[in-house]
Design a protein around this motif. Structure first.
Motif, PDB file in Angstrom:
ATOM      1  N   HIS A 145       0.708  -1.239  -0.093  1.00 40.07           N
ATOM      2  CA  HIS A 145       0.148  -0.106   0.138  1.00 40.07           C
ATOM      3  C   HIS A 145       0.814   1.332   0.098  1.00 40.07           C
ATOM      4  O   HIS A 145       0.390   2.363  -0.435  1.00 40.07           O
ATOM      5  N   ARG A 146       2.129   1.127   0.636  1.00 41.97           N
ATOM      6  CA  ARG A 146       2.802   2.341   0.663  1.00 41.97           C
ATOM      7  C   ARG A 146       3.813   2.552  -0.499  1.00 41.97           C
ATOM      8  O   ARG A 146       4.531   3.476  -0.573  1.00 41.97           O
ATOM      9  N   SER A 147       3.701   1.525  -1.523  1.00 42.20           N
ATOM     10  CA  SER A 147       4.723   1.460  -2.690  1.00 42.20           C
ATOM     11  C   SER A 147       4.560   2.808  -3.526  1.00 42.20           C
ATOM     12  O   SER A 147       5.587   3.059  -4.101  1.00 42.20           O
ATOM     13  N   GLY A 148       3.197   3.324  -3.610  1.00 44.74           N
ATOM     14  CA  GLY A 148       3.285   4.490  -4.428  1.00 44.74           C
ATOM     15  C   GLY A 148       3.140   3.935  -5.996  1.00 44.74           C
ATOM     16  O   GLY A 148       2.846   4.831  -6.671  1.00 44.74           O
ATOM     17  N   SER A 149       3.214   2.828  -6.165  1.00 41.12           N
ATOM     18  CA  SER A 149       2.895   2.331  -7.514  1.00 41.12           C
ATOM     19  C   SER A 149       1.361   2.603  -8.005  1.00 41.12           C
ATOM     20  O   SER A 149       1.392   2.660  -9.192  1.00 41.12           O
ATOM     21  N   ASP A 150       0.442   2.944  -7.250  1.00 42.03           N
ATOM     22  CA  ASP A 150      -1.028   3.201  -7.502  1.00 42.03           C
ATOM     23  C   ASP A 150      -1.098   4.735  -7.638  1.00 42.03           C
ATOM     24  O   ASP A 150      -2.424   5.140  -7.649  1.00 42.03           O
TER      25      ASP A 150
ATOM     26  N   LEU B 190      -5.111  14.032  10.087  1.00 43.47           N
ATOM     27  CA  LEU B 190      -4.016  14.495   9.862  1.00 43.47           C
ATOM     28  C   LEU B 190      -3.145  13.715  10.545  1.00 43.47           C
ATOM     29  O   LEU B 190      -2.074  13.420   9.809  1.00 43.47           O
ATOM     30  N   ALA B 191      -3.334  12.772  11.570  1.00 40.27           N
ATOM     31  CA  ALA B 191      -2.500  11.855  11.887  1.00 40.27           C
ATOM     32  C   ALA B 191      -2.358  10.731  10.720  1.00 40.27           C
ATOM     33  O   ALA B 191      -1.296  10.340  10.690  1.00 40.27           O
ATOM     34  N   VAL B 192      -3.116  10.435  10.048  1.00 39.93           N
ATOM     35  CA  VAL B 192      -3.089   9.597   9.048  1.00 39.93           C
ATOM     36  C   VAL B 192      -2.277  10.105   7.929  1.00 39.93           C
ATOM     37  O   VAL B 192      -1.497   9.580   7.500  1.00 39.93           O
ATOM     38  N   ALA B 193      -2.630  11.421   7.502  1.00 40.84           N
ATOM     39  CA  ALA B 193      -2.013  12.117   6.447  1.00 40.84           C
ATOM     40  C   ALA B 193      -0.381  12.170   6.661  1.00 40.84           C
ATOM     41  O   ALA B 193       0.376  11.815   6.048  1.00 40.84           O
ATOM     42  N   ASP B 194      -0.357  12.591   8.180  1.00 46.23           N
ATOM     43  CA  ASP B 194       1.211  12.877   8.345  1.00 46.23           C
ATOM     44  C   ASP B 194       1.972  10.996   8.237  1.00 46.23           C
ATOM     45  O   ASP B 194       3.167  11.047   7.812  1.00 46.23           O
ATOM     46  N   ALA B 195       1.421  10.264   8.863  1.00 39.45           N
ATOM     47  CA  ALA B 195       1.826   8.920   8.820  1.00 39.45           C
ATOM     48  C   ALA B 195       2.070   8.234   7.324  1.00 39.45           C
ATOM     49  O   ALA B 195       3.239   7.967   7.123  1.00 39.45           O
ATOM     50  N   VAL B 196       1.312   8.483   6.403  1.00 42.76           N
ATOM     51  CA  VAL B 196       1.273   8.183   5.151  1.00 42.76           C
ATOM     52  C   VAL B 196       2.557   8.678   4.445  1.00 42.76           C
ATOM     53  O   VAL B 196       3.087   8.599   3.730  1.00 42.76           O
ATOM     54  N   SER B 197       2.396  10.147   4.769  1.00 43.21           N
ATOM     55  CA  SER B 197       3.348  10.999   4.005  1.00 43.21           C
ATOM     56  C   SER B 197       4.772  10.484   4.519  1.00 43.21           C
ATOM     57  O   SER B 197       5.614  10.644   3.599  1.00 43.21           O
ATOM     58  N   ARG B 198       4.962  10.365   5.717  1.00 40.92           N
ATOM     59  CA  ARG B 198       6.286  10.062   6.361  1.00 40.92           C
ATOM     60  C   ARG B 198       6.707   8.726   5.870  1.00 40.92           C
ATOM     61  O   ARG B 198       8.037   8.521   5.810  1.00 40.92           O
TER      62      ARG B 198
ATOM     63  N   ARG C 289       4.783   7.977   0.710  1.00 47.62           N
ATOM     64  CA  ARG C 289       3.714   8.004  -0.390  1.00 47.62           C
ATOM     65  C   ARG C 289       3.015   9.379  -0.589  1.00 47.62           C
ATOM     66  O   ARG C 289       2.732   9.877   0.505  1.00 47.62           O
ATOM     67  N   ARG C 290       2.810   9.933  -1.927  1.00 45.56           N
ATOM     68  CA  ARG C 290       2.231  11.042  -1.760  1.00 45.56           C
ATOM     69  C   ARG C 290       0.570  11.040  -1.606  1.00 45.56           C
ATOM     70  O   ARG C 290       0.148   9.670  -1.842  1.00 45.56           O
ATOM     71  N   ILE C 291       0.272  12.014  -1.245  1.00 41.90           N
ATOM     72  CA  ILE C 291      -1.253  12.105  -0.963  1.00 41.90           C
ATOM     73  C   ILE C 291      -1.939  13.209  -1.232  1.00 41.90           C
ATOM     74  O   ILE C 291      -1.425  14.446  -1.507  1.00 41.90           O
ATOM     75  N   VAL C 292      -3.372  13.070  -1.631  1.00 44.85           N
ATOM     76  CA  VAL C 292      -4.183  13.990  -1.791  1.00 44.85           C
ATOM     77  C   VAL C 292      -5.422  14.207  -0.819  1.00 44.85           C
ATOM     78  O   VAL C 292      -6.174  12.795  -0.904  1.00 44.85           O
ATOM     79  N   LEU C 293      -5.662  15.233  -0.147  1.00 43.83           N
ATOM     80  CA  LEU C 293      -6.810  15.177   0.558  1.00 43.83           C
ATOM     81  C   LEU C 293      -8.115  15.646  -0.018  1.00 43.83           C
ATOM     82  O   LEU C 293      -8.066  16.595  -0.950  1.00 43.83           O
TER      83      LEU C 293
ATOM     84  N   ALA D 141     -13.962  18.749   7.919  1.00 43.37           N
ATOM     85  CA  ALA D 141     -12.466  18.772   7.989  1.00 43.37           C
ATOM     86  C   ALA D 141     -12.144  20.028   8.648  1.00 43.37           C
ATOM     87  O   ALA D 141     -12.605  20.835   8.412  1.00 43.37           O
ATOM     88  N   ASP D 142     -11.019  20.047   9.358  1.00 46.83           N
ATOM     89  CA  ASP D 142     -10.205  21.074   9.842  1.00 46.83           C
ATOM     90  C   ASP D 142      -9.457  21.865   8.882  1.00 46.83           C
ATOM     91  O   ASP D 142      -8.321  21.125   8.292  1.00 46.83           O
ATOM     92  N   PRO D 143      -9.863  22.981   8.561  1.00 50.51           N
ATOM     93  CA  PRO D 143      -9.182  23.881   7.295  1.00 50.51           C
ATOM     94  C   PRO D 143      -7.576  23.788   7.714  1.00 50.51           C
ATOM     95  O   PRO D 143      -6.868  23.643   6.690  1.00 50.51           O
ATOM     96  N   ALA D 144      -7.175  24.191   8.899  1.00 51.09           N
ATOM     97  CA  ALA D 144      -5.895  24.258   9.194  1.00 51.09           C
ATOM     98  C   ALA D 144      -4.908  23.260   8.959  1.00 51.09           C
ATOM     99  O   ALA D 144      -3.947  23.237   8.245  1.00 51.09           O
ATOM    100  N   SER D 145      -5.494  21.953   9.309  1.00 45.51           N
ATOM    101  CA  SER D 145      -4.731  20.653   9.012  1.00 45.51           C
ATOM    102  C   SER D 145      -4.734  20.537   7.296  1.00 45.51           C
ATOM    103  O   SER D 145      -3.840  20.001   7.023  1.00 45.51           O
ATOM    104  N   VAL D 146      -5.968  20.514   6.853  1.00 40.21           N
ATOM    105  CA  VAL D 146      -6.143  20.129   5.423  1.00 40.21           C
ATOM    106  C   VAL D 146      -5.038  21.115   4.546  1.00 40.21           C
ATOM    107  O   VAL D 146      -4.402  20.639   3.730  1.00 40.21           O
ATOM    108  N   ALA D 147      -4.789  22.454   4.977  1.00 48.04           N
ATOM    109  CA  ALA D 147      -3.791  23.270   4.277  1.00 48.04           C
ATOM    110  C   ALA D 147      -2.495  22.912   3.949  1.00 48.04           C
ATOM    111  O   ALA D 147      -1.588  23.206   3.297  1.00 48.04           O
ATOM    112  N   ARG D 148      -2.280  21.748   5.031  1.00 54.54           N
ATOM    113  CA  ARG D 148      -0.512  21.411   5.130  1.00 54.54           C
ATOM    114  C   ARG D 148      -0.412  20.464   3.981  1.00 54.54           C
ATOM    115  O   ARG D 148       0.669  20.127   3.651  1.00 54.54           O
ATOM    116  N   TYR D 149      -1.493  20.039   3.205  1.00 53.47           N
ATOM    117  CA  TYR D 149      -0.885  19.043   2.088  1.00 53.47           C
ATOM    118  C   TYR D 149      -1.911  19.307   0.797  1.00 53.47           C
ATOM    119  O   TYR D 149      -2.924  19.953   0.968  1.00 53.47           O
ATOM    120  N   PRO D 150      -1.486  18.770  -0.325  1.00 53.76           N
ATOM    121  CA  PRO D 150      -2.451  19.060  -1.430  1.00 53.76           C
ATOM    122  C   PRO D 150      -3.659  18.497  -1.231  1.00 53.76           C
ATOM    123  O   PRO D 150      -4.059  17.582  -0.572  1.00 53.76           O
TER     124      PRO D 150
END
Lengths: 292, 292
Positions: B5-10, B24-32, B35-39, B46-55
């Motif tokens: 799941h973390r390979s980024g092949s998809d 945000l906890a999930v976004a941070d973990a996957v990002s670490r 793998r790239r993420i899009v929220l 959703a919390d705007p301040a958290s969302v603003a930290r990622y695409p």
């Protein structure tokens, strides 16, 4: 069986009265049958005006010694508990000497659910020479009958919700939990536990007010039934016009109770309340509770 | 499996974000994990301040067509739902065209419990070419681990209450009902249904305030576990410091959650809250849930 109970051969019937209108309904019914009665009214619970209509004594919850003394003096051998009584806390009890001697046992009874407590208390009465009868044994007219009771019938969807509710009550039976659930369109909205039926219906009204229950119009059914392990002599669920009003305030479509498994102080009044509010009220045959 | 799941092949992972800190906890973990993420942030949740930290993109609940279009443009093939989202009413949905075409089906999904709704919605995503993953598959660090997690251990009595709670959750599993119960000294105080865990704990606090729950001192356990039929990809129960605080306000002795069957946004914070409040918090092995 009720003939025997009404024969009077065992002296007058002792009726221990909690709150609400059920004690008077039972007293009237037994009295009409010709048997003498003596009321033991629980202070803080029983209605003084109702109690005054029959020979009576007042006692506090926890005055077991006082009860035994007075009941024996009145030549009572058979006892009925009837009426509402919120589960008291041990700290609220004002035990007399007889109760104090039983306190270790009573403390143990307080650990666990209502059935455990009530069945244990019933056992204590029996050990002291009193025969405990169900209110519905001496006054069968308080049992909710089977069938559509008011003007409004349940829809097919309501009937499915009723079946689901009965199955859920059966599944939670071993856990000595509340006797009521609310199901709406196949979704379980609430399960009664320590809060009681009124508390559960107030919660549904709140959830609906907050927009957390979908749909305009009346939807959902209050289902009440006995638990499989319930001691029917001390704890049949009760319903009445107030139940209908609370269900109406919660936006429900109707109320289903297990026929001959629930009691009511005034069936006619309950039906009139349901008709007026546009709710159905049905007595569901006990055979619906058999496993499919 | 998580390596795949973390390979980024998809392509990047699409994370549909509801409320609370879990997204945000999930976004941070996957990002670490690299793998790239899009929220896809749900408006009003959703919390705007958290969302603003990622695409990210914003969307309303019910804009399924918008999600499909944007996710495909971002080359996302895998999707995670995470965060709180109270069950919306059908009337609250602002469906776009794609959702409108699905409306008869969605209406049918709304009939019934949460599992039924969530599993159905998950199916719709999959039919449109998206692979649905559990947040804990891509971010296993959010799963509650097994064992005594804080400083305070449960007593023997608490452990019995935990076992009873797990058995009750198992019994009501087929009814697609809440994932939490409160047991105190072998007595079932509450069963969660439509009101949610917070609503249930507030009720316990009220009952205790009204003297309807006996005993001084902390007593009782909040037990949370997955339902047998639950789709773990969309609906694992979540706990956090706020759960501990609500349990403390309800006068409970502690909290037991199914290990690896519940998720938390910040385990350390939850444990510190429990230690500070004097509550135990334990991750109960899933084997306790097997029938005895």
């Amino acid at each position: 069986m009720s003939e025997t109970h009404r024969s009077g051969s065992d002296g007058p019937l002792a009726i221990i009265c909690g709150g609400g209108n059920l004690p008077l309904a039972v007293a009237d019914a037994v009295s009409r049958s010709g048997r003498r009665i003596v009321l033991f009214a629980l202070k803080g619970w029983a209605d003084p005006a109702s109690v005054a209509r029959y020979p009576h004594h007042w006692a506090r919850v926890g005055q077991f010694g006082r009860f035994c003394r007075l009941a024996r003096a009145e030549n009572c051998h058979e006892v009925v508990f009837i009426g509402s009584l919120l589960r008291p806390s041990l700290a609220q009890l004002r035990p007399d000497w007889a109760t104090l001697r039983l306190l270790p046992r009573i403390t143990a009874l307080f650990r666990g659910g209502d059935d455990h407590l009530l069945t244990g208390v019933a056992g204590i009465f029996e050990e002291h020479g009193f025969r405990l009868l169900g209110a519905h044994d001496v006054a069968p007219e308080i049992l909710v009958p089977e069938g559509q009771l008011g003007r409004h019938p349940p829809t097919e969807r309501d009937s499915k919700d009723i079946e689901r509710g009965l199955a859920l009550i059966r599944a939670i039976g071993p856990f000595d939990i509340g006797q009521a659930v609310v199901i709406a369109d196949d979704r379980v909205l609430a399960v009664e536990a320590a809060e009681g039926t009124d508390g559960m219906l107030a919660r549904i009204a709140d959830l609906r007010g907050a927009g957390r229950i979908a749909g305009p119009g009346r939807i959902g059914v209050l289902v009440k039934a006995t638990k499989p392990a319930q001691d029917r002599r001390v704890d049949l669920p009760s319903v009445g016009a107030d139940t209908i009003e609370a269900a109406a305030a919660a936006g429900l479509a109707g109320v289903a109770v297990e026929a001959r498994g629930a009691i009511t102080d005034d069936l006619g009044k309950m039906i009139r309340a349901a008709d007026a509010a546009g709710l159905f009220v049905v007595g569901v045959p006990a055979r619906s509770r058999e496993p499919a």
